[in-house]
Design an enzyme around this catalytic site. Structure first.
Site, mmCIF file in Angstrom:
data_model
loop_
_atom_site.group_PDB
_atom_site.id
_atom_site.type_symbol
_atom_site.label_atom_id
_atom_site.label_comp_id
_atom_site.label_asym_id
_atom_site.label_seq_id
_atom_site.Cartn_x
_atom_site.Cartn_y
_atom_site.Cartn_z
ATOM 1 N N HIS A 23 4.209 0.066 1.479
ATOM 2 C CA HIS A 23 4.990 1.036 0.710
ATOM 3 C C HIS A 23 5.410 2.269 1.490
ATOM 4 O O HIS A 23 6.505 2.780 1.311
ATOM 5 C CB HIS A 23 4.201 1.480 -0.528
ATOM 6 C CG HIS A 23 4.589 0.712 -1.728
ATOM 7 N ND1 HIS A 23 5.341 1.225 -2.743
ATOM 8 C CD2 HIS A 23 4.365 -0.581 -2.046
ATOM 9 C CE1 HIS A 23 5.561 0.291 -3.648
ATOM 10 N NE2 HIS A 23 4.976 -0.813 -3.249
ATOM 11 N N ASP A 122 7.199 8.088 -3.653
ATOM 12 C CA ASP A 122 7.271 6.680 -4.007
ATOM 13 C C ASP A 122 7.365 6.627 -5.528
ATOM 14 O O ASP A 122 6.662 7.372 -6.228
ATOM 15 C CB ASP A 122 6.000 5.966 -3.518
ATOM 16 C CG ASP A 122 6.116 4.458 -3.624
ATOM 17 O OD1 ASP A 122 6.319 3.952 -4.749
ATOM 18 O OD2 ASP A 122 6.006 3.777 -2.593
ATOM 19 N N THR A 146 10.982 1.127 -3.866
ATOM 20 C CA THR A 146 11.059 0.350 -2.617
ATOM 21 C C THR A 146 11.192 -1.151 -2.863
ATOM 22 O O THR A 146 11.359 -1.911 -1.916
ATOM 23 C CB THR A 146 9.808 0.587 -1.745
ATOM 24 O OG1 THR A 146 8.669 0.075 -2.452
ATOM 25 C CG2 THR A 146 9.602 2.043 -1.422
ATOM 26 N N HIS A 155 10.643 -3.284 -15.303
ATOM 27 C CA HIS A 155 9.713 -2.192 -15.628
ATOM 28 C C HIS A 155 10.370 -1.170 -16.560
ATOM 29 O O HIS A 155 9.724 -0.587 -17.422
ATOM 30 C CB HIS A 155 9.204 -1.510 -14.356
ATOM 31 C CG HIS A 155 8.393 -2.430 -13.496
ATOM 32 N ND1 HIS A 155 7.289 -3.106 -13.960
ATOM 33 C CD2 HIS A 155 8.537 -2.819 -12.210
ATOM 34 C CE1 HIS A 155 6.789 -3.861 -12.993
ATOM 35 N NE2 HIS A 155 7.534 -3.699 -11.922
ATOM 36 N N TRP A 367 10.639 -7.217 -0.771
ATOM 37 C CA TRP A 367 12.018 -6.702 -0.751
ATOM 38 C C TRP A 367 12.476 -6.283 0.643
ATOM 39 O O TRP A 367 13.627 -6.500 1.019
ATOM 40 C CB TRP A 367 12.157 -5.559 -1.746
ATOM 41 C CG TRP A 367 13.580 -5.156 -1.989
ATOM 42 C CD1 TRP A 367 14.187 -4.006 -1.593
ATOM 43 C CD2 TRP A 367 14.580 -5.923 -2.683
ATOM 44 N NE1 TRP A 367 15.505 -3.995 -2.004
ATOM 45 C CE2 TRP A 367 15.769 -5.155 -2.671
ATOM 46 C CE3 TRP A 367 14.599 -7.172 -3.310
ATOM 47 C CZ2 TRP A 367 16.950 -5.595 -3.266
ATOM 48 C CZ3 TRP A 367 15.777 -7.608 -3.900
ATOM 49 C CH2 TRP A 367 16.927 -6.828 -3.872
ATOM 50 N N ASN A 368 11.561 -5.670 1.433
ATOM 51 C CA ASN A 368 11.952 -5.287 2.794
ATOM 52 C C ASN A 368 12.377 -6.519 3.583
ATOM 53 O O ASN A 368 13.377 -6.504 4.305
ATOM 54 C CB ASN A 368 10.792 -4.604 3.542
ATOM 55 C CG ASN A 368 10.451 -3.246 2.956
ATOM 56 O OD1 ASN A 368 11.274 -2.615 2.299
ATOM 57 N ND2 ASN A 368 9.226 -2.804 3.188
ATOM 58 N N SER A 369 11.611 -7.606 3.430
ATOM 59 C CA SER A 369 11.928 -8.838 4.148
ATOM 60 C C SER A 369 13.273 -9.404 3.694
ATOM 61 O O SER A 369 14.082 -9.856 4.512
ATOM 62 C CB SER A 369 10.838 -9.890 3.923
ATOM 63 O OG SER A 369 9.658 -9.521 4.597
ATOM 64 N N GLU A 372 16.017 -7.383 5.211
ATOM 65 C CA GLU A 372 16.150 -7.656 6.650
ATOM 66 C C GLU A 372 16.796 -9.015 6.896
ATOM 67 O O GLU A 372 17.570 -9.191 7.830
ATOM 68 C CB GLU A 372 14.773 -7.572 7.330
ATOM 69 C CG GLU A 372 14.269 -6.137 7.423
ATOM 70 C CD GLU A 372 12.789 -6.013 7.785
ATOM 71 O OE1 GLU A 372 12.301 -4.875 7.828
ATOM 72 O OE2 GLU A 372 12.121 -7.047 8.024
ATOM 73 N N GLN A 389 8.050 -10.277 -6.214
ATOM 74 C CA GLN A 389 8.471 -11.354 -5.311
ATOM 75 C C GLN A 389 9.108 -12.550 -6.017
ATOM 76 O O GLN A 389 10.046 -13.150 -5.500
ATOM 77 C CB GLN A 389 7.284 -11.798 -4.444
ATOM 78 C CG GLN A 389 6.796 -10.683 -3.517
ATOM 79 C CD GLN A 389 5.391 -10.928 -2.988
ATOM 80 O OE1 GLN A 389 4.818 -12.003 -3.156
ATOM 81 N NE2 GLN A 389 4.822 -9.919 -2.330
#
Ligand SMILES: *[C@@H]1O[C@H](CO)[C@@H](O)[C@H](O)[C@H]1NC(C)=O
Ligand SMILES: *[C@@H]1O[C@H](CO)[C@@H](O)[C@H](O)[C@H]1NC(C)=O
Length: 470
Positions: A23, A122, A146, A155, A367-369, A372, A389
Site C-alpha cells: 500500500h 491512503d 490504490t 465499498h 491493481w498495481n500489477s 503495469e 483481486q
C-alpha cells in the site's frame, strides 16, 4: 490558515500511509510527485518503520519530503499468527489516529512550526478526514485509493449490495444461491458477479476488522475534499462518471507507475538476477512471466500444478518466486526446465512487463500489477486470491478482454497449459495483445503533458497548495 503571499511557504502536507502489503508504495510515489511539483511546500510522510524500510528511497529524492516513523502498535517480538493474519492490522488500527497525531506534532516542530495545511492519506485510513478537521477549519483531506476501481465502487455501494443481494456468513446462503448473480444493477458493474466481490461485503466475515474498516471508508470518502484514483480516463468511463458524481471531486492520475516512475537507487543494480538480459535473447511476445506479488503465494498443491503446467506448455517462462518457496517445486523441475525457464527471487516487474519478449503475465491481479501489465501491453492469465483481486480479474478477462481466468478459480496443470496456449499462441490471444497494447497506448497518452492524468495531477497540486477549487 495563512493568507496571501505567505501561503505557499507555510503550506505543510501530512501524508499518512497504510503500512501493510504494497500500500505505501503508490502513496510514496504520489508524495514524491507532489513534492517535486510543489517545491515550496513541506511534505511529511508518516509510515511504520517496517513499511518505510520496504520503500525504494534514493534517486533524486525531493528535499522538501521528510519521513517520520509512527507506531504500528506491535509489541517487540510480535509474530504474525498464520491463522489470524488480520491481527497485525487490528493492532495497528487500535493505535490510530493517536500514532499519527504524535508523528504530526514532531513534524510540525521540525518544520519550524508550520502547521498542517492538508492531509493526504491512503483511503483505508477513513479517520484521516476527522484528523484534517482537527488540524483546522478548511484543511483538505485528499485520500488515495490504490486498488481496483470496481472494488471501490463495491465499498461505496456496500449498503445497497447488502440490501439487494442479502448477506450470509462464509460458505453460507449467499454464495450457495447468489454467487453468479450479476451486479449490473450498479453503475458500470455489469458483467461482474456476486462471487467476484471482495469478502466482507455480502459473504465472508462482515464484522472482521477489515470489513468494518472498508465499510466505514465507503461512507467517509464522499466527504473528502478530493479522491485520487490510480486509473485513467478511458478505462472504465461508466464507473468513473458515477464516482465523479458520488465524490466532491475525483482525480484520475494513473497509471502511477507511468506518471511517477519508482525511484532508482544509483548504487543498486536494477536487474540483479539478469532477467532483462535473459529476456533480450528471446523472441518477441514469447515469454510467460509469472509473479503473484510480494504478499500472495498459491497454496502448495496449486504451486506444484502450476510448475507442471509450465513444464508441459513448452513456452519460455520467467518466474519470480520467493526463495523459501523453491522447496515446494516438484523434484527436478529446475533442472528439467533450465533451457527455457528462469526462476528468480525478485524481478524488476515494470521493466519485465515493458520488455518486448514478454507475451503473458500470470498474476494475482493486484491493481498495481494490472496497471503495469496494461502499460506494457501484456495480456494476463489471472489467478486472484482476495480483496479487489477477483473483480480486477473479471474486469481484465470479461470487460477489457485482455486476459483469461481459470475455470473454478484455481490453477491446474491442464488449466495452465490451456491458458498460456490461449494467450501466447491463439488468434484470440493475438487480439488480447492488440487490445492490451491499445490500452497501454491510451495510458501513455494520459500521463503525457496535457494528457488527462497529467492534468489531474496538476489539479491535486492545486488542492494541496490551497489554491484549487478541488
Ligand atoms: C526510511 O527508510 C530509509 C531507508 O530506506 C531510511 O533512510 C530513513 O531514515 C527511514 N526513515 C525513517 C523515519 O525511519
Ligand atoms: C469475525 O470477526 C470478528 C472480529 O474480528 C471475530 O470476533 C469473529 O470471531 C469472526 N468470525 C468468524 C466466523 O471468523
Amino acid at each position: 490558515m495563512v493568507s496571501g503571499g505567505q501561503q505557499q511557504e507555510e503550506a505543510h502536507v501530512a501524508v499518512l500511509a497504510f503500512p501493510f502489503g504494497t500500500h505505501a508504495a503508490p502513496l510514496h510515489a504520489l508524495a514524491r510527485g507532489l513534492a517535486a511539483a510543489a517545491p515550496l511546500v513541506w511534505f511529511s510522510f508518516f509510515n511504520s518503520a517496517k513499511s518505510n524500510a520496504s520503500l525504494l528511497q534514493g534517486g533524486d529524492a525531493p528535499p522538501n519530503l521528510k519521513f517520520y516513523d509512527v507506531s504500528d502498535g506491535l509489541t517487540a517480538g510480535f509474530a504474525v499468527n498464520p491463522r489470524n493474519p488480520e491481527e497485525e492490522i487490528e493492532l495497528f488500527m487500535q493505535v490510530t489516529p493517536g500514532n499519527f497525531r504524535d508523528g504530526i506534532e514532531k513534524a510540525v516542530r521540525s518544520a519550524s512550526g508550520a502547521s498542517i495545511s492538508c492531509v493526504v492519506s491512503d483511503a483505508f485510513l477513513w479517520f484521516a478526514g476527522d484528523l484534517a478537521r482537527e488540524m483546522g477549519a478548511g484543511v483538505p483531506w485528499v485520500p488515495l485509493w490504490t486498488g481496483g476501481i470496481r472494488s471501490l465502487s463495491a465499498h461505496i455501494y456496500t449498503d445497497a449490495l447488502r440490501t439487494i443481494v442479502g448477506v450470509g456468513e462464509e460458505g453460507g446462503a449467499v454464495m450457495a444461491t447468489k454467487a453468479d448473480t450479476e451486479l449490473g444493477f450498479l453503475p458500470g458493474m455489469s458483467g461482474t458477479r456476486v462471487r467476484d466481490l471482495p469478502e466482507g461485503i455480502v459473504f465472508g466475515n462482515l464484522s472482521s476488522v477489515f470489513a468494518r474498516l472498508l465499510h466505514r471508508m465507503g461512507q467517509e470518502l464522499p466527504l473528502a475534499t478530493a479522491v485520487v484514483l490510480n486509473t485513467f480516463d478511458v478505462l472504465d468511463p461508466a464507473i468513473n462518471d458515477d464516482l465523479r458524481a458520488k465524490f466532491k471531486a475525483c482525480h484520475l492520475v494513473g497509471p502511477l507507475n507511468l506518471l511517477l516512475p519508482p525511484p532508482q537507487h544509483p548504487e543498486l543494480d536494477s536487474d540483479p538476477s539478469g532477467c532483462l538480459r535473459w529476456l533480450d535473447k528471446l523472441p518477441r511476445g514469447a515469454v510467460a512471466y509469472v509473479s503473484f506479488g510480494t504478499v500472495m503465494s498459491p497454496p502448495p498443491g496449486e504451486l506444484a500444478e502450476l510448475a507442471e503446467g509450465l513444464e508441459s506448455c513448452g513456452a519460455p517462462f520467467l518466474w519470480s518466486l520467493k526463495e523459501k518457496l523453491r522447496a515446494r517445486l516438484p523434484a527436478g523441475f529446475l533442472e528439467r526446465t533450465q533451457a527455457r525457464g528462469l526462476v528468480v527471487a525478485w524481478a524488476p516487474q515494470p521493466l519485465v512487463l515493458a520488455h518486448p519478449a514478454t507475451g503473458a503475465f500470470m498474476t494475482h491481479c493486484g491493481w498495481n500489477s494490472v496497471m503495469e501489465s496494461l502499460a506494457g501491453g501484456v495480456p494476463m492469465v489471472c489467478r486472484p486470491f482476495l480483496g479487489d483481486q477477483r473483480l480486477n480479474a473479471r474486469t481484465v478477462a470479461s470487460l477489457w478482454r485482455v486476459g483469461v481466468e481459470f475455470e473454478a478459480g484455481k490453477m491446474t496443470r491442464d488449466g495452465v497449459v490451456g491458458a498460456l496456449g490461449a494467450v501466447l499462441g491463439s488468434e484470440e490471444g493475438r487480439k488480447m495483445r492488440e487490445r492490451a497494447c491499445a490500452l497501454g497506448e491510451a495510458a501513455r497518452e494520459a500521463v503525457q503533458q496535457g494528457g488527462s492524468s497529467a492534468e489531474a495531477l496538476q489539479a491535486v497540486v492545486k488542492v494541496i497548495c490551497g489554491s484549487g477549487d478541488a
